[in-house]
Scaffold this active site. Structure first.
Site, short mmCIF file in Angstrom:
data_model
loop_
_atom_site.label_atom_id
_atom_site.label_comp_id
_atom_site.label_asym_id
_atom_site.label_seq_id
_atom_site.Cartn_x
_atom_site.Cartn_y
_atom_site.Cartn_z
N ASP A 1 31.29 45.30 47.42
CA ASP A 1 32.14 46.36 47.25
C ASP A 1 32.12 46.76 45.86
O ASP A 1 32.48 45.94 45.07
CB ASP A 1 33.71 46.00 47.57
N ASP B 1 29.94 53.20 48.70
CA ASP B 1 30.18 51.95 47.75
C ASP B 1 30.39 50.73 48.31
O ASP B 1 30.85 49.86 47.57
CB ASP B 1 31.25 52.55 46.61
N GLU B 2 30.18 50.47 49.69
CA GLU B 2 30.54 49.50 50.28
C GLU B 2 29.45 49.08 51.28
O GLU B 2 29.11 49.88 51.99
CB GLU B 2 31.90 49.56 50.82
#
Length: 368
Positions: A16, A112-113
């Site tokens: 993350d 983003d993860e």
């Protein structure tokens, strides 16, 4: 100890990025380094919403999903920046390339993860913890950004672990520690347990995983419906979901229940505008466009209707979403009606880019 008879032991990493949008802005614009910034809608007019805030802003209580006006009240020096999705996509693609050096089993949840299954890693490293360390170092060395990582035997534990030592954290929860970890975990920290469910659990005297573990599966289902079976397995460390590189997302939407009933077209259009912006941002972030737009309307008497329109070509821009939603609303009989909720959903997707789909359980607009 985890019941190995029912548990598949994998090597799962959850990565993350730390305050992703804000961190990219600070990297690309040195004048923002060390300053409180918020990426999202402007507080002017009726105001936008914070998509993410830098850690300097978070010290003042600024959080994702917070109205921009409230954020400015908490932090008068807060700098608002409009999202640059092209820059975030480019950076995200680079991050995925780093992931692919180690495994092809990558399940992005958003830009983003992502989950990575490194049970059989490409380089033969063997240690998921070592791989997570190498990925974090590569992201920092090559992109000047930090990421937090959780490493464990399944997706559920890895996801929670990645949030423990943010920012720039790395948390490993091995097989022998999983059950104790979950037993001590507050129910509101369980991934998938929202505020409403957490409050219900607490009202039943269920505050930690150990409390949940005392209930039978039938009790869980009686209290929490279908999710009860999932909670029953999770508190025992059992999560056999695979990392799926190509999850199918069926719809993306947003809705809002208003503090007061809407009675005029202007009020309705203003609220639709904010909802359309949220939907457009989610589509943009996850590289999606769709062909069918659905408008949801709930009246003050809780009666609910939906109206939809399908396009010949893919759409995803805010203006088209808003104008279509307004057109659908105009065809609803609003005479002497009050509206308590409006929602917009887009479905029938094709990929804008050949990127793996986000997880359908939770389509994230706001990054952590």
């Amino acid at each position: 100890m985890v019941d190995k008879q029912h548990t598949i032991i994998r090597k799962i990493i959850h990565i993350d990025m730390d305050a992703f949008y804000a961190s990219v802005e600070q990297r690309d614009n040195p004048e923002y380094v060390g300053k409180p910034i918020a990426v999202g809608g402007s507080p002017e007019g009726r105001g936008g919403v914070v998509a993410t805030a830098s850690y300097e802003a978070r010290k003042f209580g600024v959080r994702s999903a917070m109205p921009s006006k409230e954020a400015l009240r908490l932090c008068p020096d807060l700098i608002f920046i409009r999202p640059r999705f092209a820059a975030y996509k480019e950076t995200s693609s680079y991050i995925r390339e780093i992931f692919s050096r180690y495994t092809d089993l990558i399940e992005p949840l958003s830009l983003d993860e992502a989950y990575l299954d490194v049970t059989n890693d490409k380089l033969g490293i063997g240690s998921a913890l070592e791989i997570a360390e190498q990925i974090k170092k590569a992201i920092f060395d090559e992109l000047q950004l930090t990421a937090s990582a959780g490493v464990s035997i399944n997706k559920f534990i890895a996801k929670i672990a990645s949030d423990i030592n943010k920012p720039n954290g790395l948390t490993f929860i091995g097989p022998s520690k999983v059950e104790t970890f979950i037993e001590n975990l507050p129910v509101e920290k369980f991934y998938g347990v929202g505020k409403v469910t957490a409050k219900k659990m607490q009202s039943l005297g269920l505050f930690k995983g150990a409390d949940l573990k005392k209930l039978s599966e039938s009790d869980m289902v009686r209290h929490f419906g279908k999710s009860g079976s999932f909670y029953f397995r999770i508190v025992r460390g059992i999560d056999n979901r695979e990392v799926q590189p190509h999850r199918e997302t069926k719809s993306v939407g947003a809705e809002d229940t208003f503090p007061y009933d809407l009675t005029t077209p202007d009020e309705m259009y203003q609220e639709l505008s904010k909802i359309a912006e949220t939907v457009a941002n989610r589509l943009e972030k996850n590289e999606l466009k769709g062909r069918t737009l659905t408008l949801k309307v709930k009246f003050s008497d809780f009666r609910q209707i939906t109206r939809n329109h399908s396009f010949q070509s893919l759409i995803g821009d805010q203006q088209t979403i808003l104008e279509t939603a307004k057109s659908l609303l105009n065809n609803v009989d609003l005479q002497d009606k009050k509206i308590r909720l409006l929602g917009i959903t887009l479905s029938r997707f094709d990929l804008v880019m050949q990127a793996p789909q986000v997880e359908s359980e939770q389509l994230k607009l706001f990054d952590s």
